[in-house]
Design an enzyme around this catalytic site. Structure first.
Site, PDB file in Angstrom:
ATOM      1  N   SER A 139       0.827  -1.208   0.000  1.00 31.16           N
ATOM      2  CA  SER A 139       0.000   0.000   0.000  1.00 31.16           C
ATOM      3  C   SER A 139       0.857   1.252   0.000  1.00 31.16           C
ATOM      4  CB  SER A 139      -0.903   0.000   1.238  1.00 31.16           C
ATOM      5  OG  SER A 139      -1.507   1.254   1.434  1.00 31.16           O
ATOM      6  N   TYR A 146      -2.479  -0.274  10.014  1.00 31.90           N
ATOM      7  CA  TYR A 146      -2.640  -0.836   8.662  1.00 31.90           C
ATOM      8  C   TYR A 146      -1.356  -0.656   7.861  1.00 31.90           C
ATOM      9  CZ  TYR A 146      -4.105  -1.192   3.793  1.00 31.90           C
ATOM     10  OH  TYR A 146      -4.182  -1.519   2.460  1.00 31.90           O
TER      11      TYR A 146
END
Length: 327
Positions: free
Chosen positions: A123, A148
């Protein structure tokens, strides 16, 4: 080629599985259909793309191993994860279970069942407090601002260790702000589309002062397919370890307020904006340098933001007219 796509009922996973199957690959999907957002949307994607998706949680090692032992995959495209930067603030343990333990199970299954290559979703969030743009793959990624992001950076490190120890080809793709038809309902494009259609207000964080490298789903999938096909040679990798990270984005960041304006024009409507401070875990900007992916795999994003928004709005309005109830 036989490919396992994890997270195959998800936004990117479903389109990737469909694209691979359409060109003749044998594709098996898995998904745990968790309720982070409306499960009906996940089932609708699977139906729309006519996918073979097994209900398996990657955190369930026994079920995952049984699947690998039976199917004999050539490549794994691992997109399953607990998504959402903001959700990780209030539900941290979900990320340890799926993004850490689940990823380890994938690595172990690849090692034990002779999978030659693992392509996995990282990501843009790994860049965290890095303020040097455009982001390059070898840039600073040691200051994540959410669990995350930390879990995705950990995945990159775990993959490198398995590449070094067992020779497993690992390609990590740092996705940048993906949007388009069948998108995630917790993401800004879908939230804004819903607000415009229903004439509801939309929350705009950091008072709208943010930039995002919006990337259309078809460009993301096209780049991911290139990674699935790419032969990663150890001699072309640092220290001879066949593990490499690539940014996959558009490379043209857009001001959030400009994106909102473009969406409003496409819908022919405006909506009330509720301006709020920056949310915990969020970042001011994302901006991908895709030079590495372009040079090594021939990646070239084709969709302009204007064309992508137009196609997204056409799909969204069609879903509304059909009364599907998922958007």
């Amino acid at each position: 080629m036989k490919v396992l796509v994890t997270g195959a009922a998800g936004f990117i996973g479903s389109k990737l599985a469909y694209t691979l199957a359409s060109r003749g690959d044998v594709v098996v999907g898995v998904d745990n259909y968790n309720d982070y957002y409306d499960v009906r949307l996940k089932h609708a994607r699977v139906k729309e793309f006519n996918l073979d998706v097994r209900t398996i949680d990657i955190a369930d090692k026994a079920s995952l191993d049984a699947l690998f032992e039976k199917e004999h995959f050539d490549v794994v495209a691992h997109l399953a994860a607990q998504a959402g930067v903001r959700y990780s603030i209030t539900n941290p343990y979900a990320y340890l279970q799926s993004n850490m333990a689940g990823f380890l199970n994938i690595l172990e299954a690849c090692r034990n069942y002779n999978v030659s290559k693992l392509v996995f979703a990282s990501s843009s969030s790994v860049y965290g407090l890095n303020s040097v743009v455009p982001y390059v793959e070898d840039g600073f990624t040691d200051a994540p601002v959410s669990l995350y992001a930390a879990s995705k950076k950990s995945n990159e490190l775990m993959a490198h260790s398995y590449s070094k120890l067992y020779g497993l080809q690992c390609i990590g793709l740092r996705y940048f702000t993906v949007y388009g038809p069948w998108g995630r309902p917790d993401m800004m494009p879908m939230l804004l589309a819903k607000a415009l259609c229903n004439q509801e207000p939309i929350k705009v964080f950091n008072n709208g002062d943010m930039l995002r490298d919006f990337t259309y789903i078809d460009d993301i999938v096209e780049g991911t397919v290139r990674a699935v096909d790419f032969e990663l040679k150890p001699e072309n990798c640092a220290n001879g370890v066949p593990c490499r990270i690539y940014n996959i984005g558009c490379g043209h960041p857009v001001k959030l307020m400009d994106f909102i304006d473009l969406m409003e024009k496409a819908f022919g409507k405006t909506t009330e904006k509720i301006f709020l401070p920056m949310q915990p875990g969020d970042v001011y900007q994302t901006f991908a340098s895709t030079k590495r992916l372009e040079t090594e795999m021939g990646y070239c994003p084709h969709w302009s933001l204007k064309a992508g928004v137009k196609e997204f709005v056409r799909w969204y309005e069609g879903m509304c007219r059909a009364g599907v109830g998922l958007v």
